[in-house]
Scaffold this motif. Structure first.
Motif, PDB file in Angstrom:
ATOM      1  N   LEU A 110       0.846  -1.186   0.000  1.00 14.88           N
ATOM      2  CA  LEU A 110       0.000   0.000   0.000  1.00 14.88           C
ATOM      3  C   LEU A 110       0.882   1.238   0.000  1.00 14.88           C
ATOM      4  O   LEU A 110       1.796   1.352   0.817  1.00 14.88           O
ATOM      5  CB  LEU A 110      -0.904   0.003   1.231  1.00 14.88           C
ATOM      6  N   GLN A 111       0.593   2.152  -0.897  1.00 15.23           N
ATOM      7  CA  GLN A 111       1.376   3.377  -1.029  1.00 15.23           C
ATOM      8  C   GLN A 111       0.439   4.573  -0.887  1.00 15.23           C
ATOM      9  O   GLN A 111      -0.372   4.845  -1.769  1.00 15.23           O
ATOM     10  CB  GLN A 111       2.076   3.414  -2.377  1.00 15.23           C
ATOM     11  N   ALA A 112       0.576   5.272   0.237  1.00 13.98           N
ATOM     12  CA  ALA A 112      -0.268   6.431   0.507  1.00 13.98           C
ATOM     13  C   ALA A 112       0.417   7.708   0.054  1.00 13.98           C
ATOM     14  O   ALA A 112       1.648   7.817   0.084  1.00 13.98           O
ATOM     15  CB  ALA A 112      -0.593   6.514   1.992  1.00 13.98           C
ATOM     16  N   CYS A 155      -4.416   6.140  -1.847  1.00 12.97           N
ATOM     17  CA  CYS A 155      -3.672   4.942  -1.471  1.00 12.97           C
ATOM     18  C   CYS A 155      -3.784   3.934  -2.602  1.00 12.97           C
ATOM     19  O   CYS A 155      -4.879   3.458  -2.899  1.00 12.97           O
ATOM     20  CB  CYS A 155      -4.213   4.360  -0.173  1.00 12.97           C
ATOM     21  N   TRP A 206      -8.707   3.760   6.394  1.00 11.48           N
ATOM     22  CA  TRP A 206      -7.728   4.746   6.854  1.00 11.48           C
ATOM     23  C   TRP A 206      -7.779   4.830   8.382  1.00 11.48           C
ATOM     24  O   TRP A 206      -8.860   4.843   8.992  1.00 11.48           O
ATOM     25  CB  TRP A 206      -8.051   6.124   6.284  1.00 11.48           C
ATOM     26  N   THR A 251      -7.222   1.792  -6.125  1.00 12.76           N
ATOM     27  CA  THR A 251      -6.908   2.969  -5.324  1.00 12.76           C
ATOM     28  C   THR A 251      -8.091   3.358  -4.441  1.00 12.76           C
ATOM     29  O   THR A 251      -9.243   3.320  -4.890  1.00 12.76           O
ATOM     30  CB  THR A 251      -6.529   4.158  -6.225  1.00 12.76           C
ATOM     31  N   CYS A 277      -2.978   4.055   5.403  1.00 13.30           N
ATOM     32  CA  CYS A 277      -3.889   3.260   4.605  1.00 13.30           C
ATOM     33  C   CYS A 277      -3.749   1.800   5.026  1.00 13.30           C
ATOM     34  O   CYS A 277      -2.647   1.350   5.363  1.00 13.30           O
ATOM     35  CB  CYS A 277      -3.508   3.436   3.136  1.00 13.30           C
ATOM     36  N   GLY A 294       0.141   0.732   4.907  1.00 10.18           N
ATOM     37  CA  GLY A 294       1.040   1.570   4.136  1.00 10.18           C
ATOM     38  C   GLY A 294       1.990   2.305   5.062  1.00 10.18           C
ATOM     39  O   GLY A 294       1.943   2.170   6.287  1.00 10.18           O
TER      40      GLY A 294
END
Length: 120
Positions: free
Chosen positions: A3-5, A21, A37, A79, A97, A111
């Motif tokens: 996960l990339q926030a 995210c 979140w 996303t 995230c 994340g």
């Protein structure tokens, strides 16, 4: 699941931000995963902000953000978003995230967090 926030930053009270995210991973399938979140202030526990079902039809929110924040998702892009309006200084935190398989009770992938700072 990775996960990339993104989307955090500095904003004045009353302003807005949108967090994103992006999820990825060999086993990740958007419809099979609920996403959410949480947020955390240093020295305090991580608090629930919002979550959304795999289909996007079901959402829930923490009491402190109801009516101001909106969670949504685009499964074609893997996303999830958090639209934050009417921000308050007490919303200042690192926002994380998270995801879980729809069949699981607890979120288990996280994340790296994105910092939101709301100035008064």
């Amino acid at each position: 699941v990775q996960l990339q926030a993104s989307g955090g930053g500095l904003v004045q009270a009353g302003g807005s931000l949108r967090l994103s995210c992006a999820a990825s991973g060999r086993t990740f399938s958007s419809y099979a995963y609920a996403m959410g979140w949480f947020r955390q202030v240093p020295g305090k526990e991580r608090d629930f902000v919002a979550d959304i079902s795999g289909s996007g039809r079901t959402t829930s929110y923490g009491d402190s953000v109801k009516g101001r924040f909106t969670i949504s998702r685009d499964n074609a892009k893997n996303t999830v978003y958090l639209q934050m309006n009417n921000l308050k200084p007490e919303d200042t935190a690192v926002y994380y995230c998270t995801s879980r398989r729809a069949t699981m009770a607890n979120f288990d992938s996280w994340g790296q967090g994105t910092l939101v700072t709301v100035s008064s």
